[in-house]
Scaffold this motif. Sequence first.
Motif, mmCIF file in Angstrom:
data_model
loop_
_atom_site.group_PDB
_atom_site.id
_atom_site.type_symbol
_atom_site.label_atom_id
_atom_site.label_comp_id
_atom_site.label_asym_id
_atom_site.label_seq_id
_atom_site.Cartn_x
_atom_site.Cartn_y
_atom_site.Cartn_z
ATOM 1 N N ILE A 1 0.860 -1.183 0.000
ATOM 2 C CA ILE A 1 0.000 0.000 0.000
ATOM 3 C C ILE A 1 0.895 1.231 0.000
ATOM 4 O O ILE A 1 1.715 1.409 0.903
ATOM 5 N N SER A 2 0.736 2.058 -1.021
ATOM 6 C CA SER A 2 1.514 3.297 -1.129
ATOM 7 C C SER A 2 0.583 4.475 -0.892
ATOM 8 O O SER A 2 -0.459 4.589 -1.555
ATOM 9 N N ARG A 3 0.957 5.332 0.045
ATOM 10 C CA ARG A 3 0.150 6.520 0.338
ATOM 11 C C ARG A 3 0.883 7.754 -0.167
ATOM 12 O O ARG A 3 2.045 7.965 0.144
ATOM 13 N N ARG A 4 0.184 8.559 -0.974
ATOM 14 C CA ARG A 4 0.757 9.795 -1.501
ATOM 15 C C ARG A 4 -0.215 10.940 -1.194
ATOM 16 O O ARG A 4 -1.377 10.901 -1.603
ATOM 17 N N ALA A 5 0.255 11.942 -0.482
ATOM 18 C CA ALA A 5 -0.586 13.085 -0.146
ATOM 19 C C ALA A 5 -0.813 13.955 -1.382
ATOM 20 O O ALA A 5 0.135 14.283 -2.110
ATOM 21 N N ILE A 6 -2.079 14.305 -1.646
ATOM 22 C CA ILE A 6 -2.406 15.213 -2.757
ATOM 23 C C ILE A 6 -2.362 16.657 -2.272
ATOM 24 O O ILE A 6 -1.821 17.536 -2.922
ATOM 25 N N ASP A 7 -2.986 16.930 -1.134
ATOM 26 C CA ASP A 7 -2.890 18.217 -0.455
ATOM 27 C C ASP A 7 -3.077 17.950 1.033
ATOM 28 O O ASP A 7 -2.960 16.802 1.474
ATOM 29 N N ASP A 8 -3.382 18.982 1.794
ATOM 30 C CA ASP A 8 -3.526 18.784 3.236
ATOM 31 C C ASP A 8 -4.808 18.051 3.601
ATOM 32 O O ASP A 8 -5.023 17.713 4.771
ATOM 33 N N ARG A 9 -5.654 17.792 2.600
ATOM 34 C CA ARG A 9 -6.943 17.155 2.858
ATOM 35 C C ARG A 9 -7.082 15.806 2.182
ATOM 36 O O ARG A 9 -7.617 14.849 2.757
ATOM 37 N N LEU A 10 -6.579 15.691 0.962
ATOM 38 C CA LEU A 10 -6.757 14.485 0.161
ATOM 39 C C LEU A 10 -5.453 13.693 0.069
ATOM 40 O O LEU A 10 -4.361 14.267 0.069
ATOM 41 N N ALA A 11 -5.594 12.376 -0.037
ATOM 42 C CA ALA A 11 -4.441 11.490 -0.233
ATOM 43 C C ALA A 11 -4.857 10.337 -1.126
ATOM 44 O O ALA A 11 -6.041 9.975 -1.193
ATOM 45 N N MET A 12 -3.896 9.757 -1.822
ATOM 46 C CA MET A 12 -4.156 8.623 -2.717
ATOM 47 C C MET A 12 -3.494 7.377 -2.144
ATOM 48 O O MET A 12 -2.328 7.405 -1.761
ATOM 49 N N LEU A 13 -4.255 6.289 -2.104
ATOM 50 C CA LEU A 13 -3.734 4.989 -1.696
ATOM 51 C C LEU A 13 -3.712 4.086 -2.914
ATOM 52 O O LEU A 13 -4.764 3.842 -3.530
ATOM 53 N N GLU A 14 -2.540 3.587 -3.277
ATOM 54 C CA GLU A 14 -2.401 2.658 -4.398
ATOM 55 C C GLU A 14 -2.033 1.285 -3.851
ATOM 56 O O GLU A 14 -1.087 1.144 -3.084
ATOM 57 N N LEU A 15 -2.796 0.261 -4.253
ATOM 58 C CA LEU A 15 -2.592 -1.100 -3.748
ATOM 59 C C LEU A 15 -1.985 -1.946 -4.860
ATOM 60 O O LEU A 15 -2.588 -2.104 -5.927
ATOM 61 N N THR A 16 -0.789 -2.476 -4.629
ATOM 62 C CA THR A 16 -0.071 -3.275 -5.624
ATOM 63 C C THR A 16 0.054 -4.703 -5.118
ATOM 64 O O THR A 16 0.587 -4.943 -4.030
ATOM 65 N N ASN A 17 -0.429 -5.643 -5.925
ATOM 66 C CA ASN A 17 -0.381 -7.057 -5.541
ATOM 67 C C ASN A 17 1.026 -7.595 -5.777
ATOM 68 O O ASN A 17 1.512 -7.635 -6.898
ATOM 69 N N GLN A 18 1.682 -8.024 -4.716
ATOM 70 C CA GLN A 18 3.034 -8.555 -4.816
ATOM 71 C C GLN A 18 3.083 -10.057 -4.539
ATOM 72 O O GLN A 18 4.155 -10.615 -4.323
ATOM 73 N N THR A 19 1.909 -10.702 -4.580
ATOM 74 C CA THR A 19 1.854 -12.130 -4.289
ATOM 75 C C THR A 19 2.666 -12.929 -5.299
ATOM 76 O O THR A 19 3.429 -13.831 -4.930
ATOM 77 N N ALA A 20 2.512 -12.612 -6.597
ATOM 78 C CA ALA A 20 3.227 -13.366 -7.640
ATOM 79 C C ALA A 20 4.729 -13.209 -7.491
ATOM 80 O O ALA A 20 5.479 -14.190 -7.601
ATOM 81 N N GLU A 21 5.185 -11.973 -7.211
ATOM 82 C CA GLU A 21 6.623 -11.757 -7.039
ATOM 83 C C GLU A 21 7.150 -12.544 -5.845
ATOM 84 O O GLU A 21 8.248 -13.111 -5.897
ATOM 85 N N ALA A 22 6.360 -12.575 -4.771
ATOM 86 C CA ALA A 22 6.791 -13.333 -3.593
ATOM 87 C C ALA A 22 6.844 -14.826 -3.886
ATOM 88 O O ALA A 22 7.755 -15.534 -3.443
ATOM 89 N N ASP A 23 5.855 -15.315 -4.671
ATOM 90 C CA ASP A 23 5.855 -16.739 -5.037
ATOM 91 C C ASP A 23 7.067 -17.083 -5.889
ATOM 92 O O ASP A 23 7.699 -18.141 -5.707
ATOM 93 N N ILE A 24 7.403 -16.200 -6.845
ATOM 94 C CA ILE A 24 8.566 -16.431 -7.696
ATOM 95 C C ILE A 24 9.849 -16.436 -6.861
ATOM 96 O O ILE A 24 10.719 -17.292 -7.037
ATOM 97 N N SER A 25 9.945 -15.481 -5.956
ATOM 98 C CA SER A 25 11.131 -15.417 -5.102
ATOM 99 C C SER A 25 11.251 -16.672 -4.244
ATOM 100 O O SER A 25 12.341 -17.229 -4.096
ATOM 101 N N ARG A 26 10.117 -17.129 -3.710
ATOM 102 C CA ARG A 26 10.138 -18.341 -2.891
ATOM 103 C C ARG A 26 10.508 -19.557 -3.736
ATOM 104 O O ARG A 26 11.263 -20.439 -3.292
ATOM 105 N N ALA A 27 9.981 -19.609 -4.979
ATOM 106 C CA ALA A 27 10.308 -20.726 -5.869
ATOM 107 C C ALA A 27 11.794 -20.742 -6.200
ATOM 108 O O ALA A 27 12.423 -21.807 -6.240
ATOM 109 N N HIS A 28 12.372 -19.556 -6.430
ATOM 110 C CA HIS A 28 13.808 -19.480 -6.714
ATOM 111 C C HIS A 28 14.625 -19.936 -5.510
ATOM 112 O O HIS A 28 15.624 -20.652 -5.650
ATOM 113 N N THR A 29 14.190 -19.514 -4.319
ATOM 114 C CA THR A 29 14.900 -19.924 -3.109
ATOM 115 C C THR A 29 14.835 -21.433 -2.930
ATOM 116 O O THR A 29 15.845 -22.085 -2.621
ATOM 117 N N ASP A 30 13.629 -21.998 -3.136
ATOM 118 C CA ASP A 30 13.467 -23.448 -3.016
ATOM 119 C C ASP A 30 14.317 -24.178 -4.049
ATOM 120 O O ASP A 30 14.914 -25.228 -3.760
#
Length: 417
Positions: free
Chosen positions: A141-170
């Motif tokens: 979850i990335s939070r970026r302030a737009i002004d003193d009132r508004l902010a944007m939350l961007e949600l990035t799915n990292q499940t696949a990257e974690a699975d790939i990293s785990r597969a490489h480790t295994d």
Amino acid sequence: MGMGQNFPVAGILLAGMAVVAMILLGVDAVIALAVLLVWFGSLLVAAGRPPEPPKAVVRQKLDLDSIRDLIENFSTPVLITERNTIALANRAARTMLGLHMIGQDARVALRQPEAISLLNDSRSGEAIVRGLVRRQDIWQISRRAIDDRLAMLELTNQTAEADISRAHTDFVANASHELRTPLAAILGYVETLREDDGRVDTPTAQKFLGIIEREAQRLHALVSDLMSLSRVEAEKHELPTERIELASLVERAARDAAGSARMDRLDLELAAQPCVLGDLHQLEQVVRNLVDNALKYGAHDQAVTVTLDLAPGDQARITVSDEGEGVSPEQIPHLTRRFYRTDPGRSRASGGTGLGLAIVKHIVERHRGRLDITSERGKGTRVVVRIPLAGQQNEVEGASEDGLSEDAIGAETQELS
């Protein structure tokens, strides 16, 4: 507000005083009265207009409308919060978290402690959250302030990257273990021979040398398979272009796998002579690996049958069947995993590396084909490879990057006879 609240008393008094002054100054009474009526009417019209909203409210509405249009079609979930209350959510976020979250406190909607800590901090930042939608999910979850009132939350799915990293480790861990085992045996027996300084009798020395040779061959086979797997994975997105006659290839590769010692167990049935676009060496490796597996794990007094024919959908079909012990249904989806063995002791004793079917899977995937495995305990195993005929590959959708799906493996339901 109503007109009573905005009635222009001061303006009317000022208009009346102005008219009286005009009459005293000698202006015609009719003209003065007309001026009074026009003035009075304009004041009433002005009093009836609704008050203009504060500029901040207008700016807020314009900001949210423009942001909504901007983020609606983003592929990643995006939320706009107003002092931590969710004011906007794009389509991806609504699909992921539901419509009910709009108007909620974002800390309640997201629930996770890491997200709450991020939202409690008014500054921009990032947090990793686990189990946001499903138990094994990993989201950034990335939070970026737009002004003193508004902010944007961007949600990035990292499940696949974690699975790939785990597969490489295994993979690294498994490869290290597989390499270490024969190396330890080789070093141990060499050390024994050296320490005894020639006092080991000839039969024992020959036995030790035989074990060293066998383990060295196993090590060589393992390194060769690792290199083959690496090359296949590196090339899996490149569609082969060489035109290949499959009948001669299947016959040659099957005989190579059997060798002179096991040729009497090989039963070839080449009912068709299809052409495919492929990689000659990789397709030979598919046949060799499948035939070698069938000869190793099939019943030693039963034949291994290799057939080549045409399948529906303009496909060439290679089938390798044995009449061995077979494997249980729950093991079939795992057979193409790297280093997976149904019987580790037997596999190592026969010289298997645990990579043969993984290599087959990736080669079939590169050729836009399909791999099906069926087996029944006590009756044997049947492996089917389908590859589009020449001219059909370009029309076939490629398999997924992570390999053939578990739905594809074992999808064929014919019972073995």
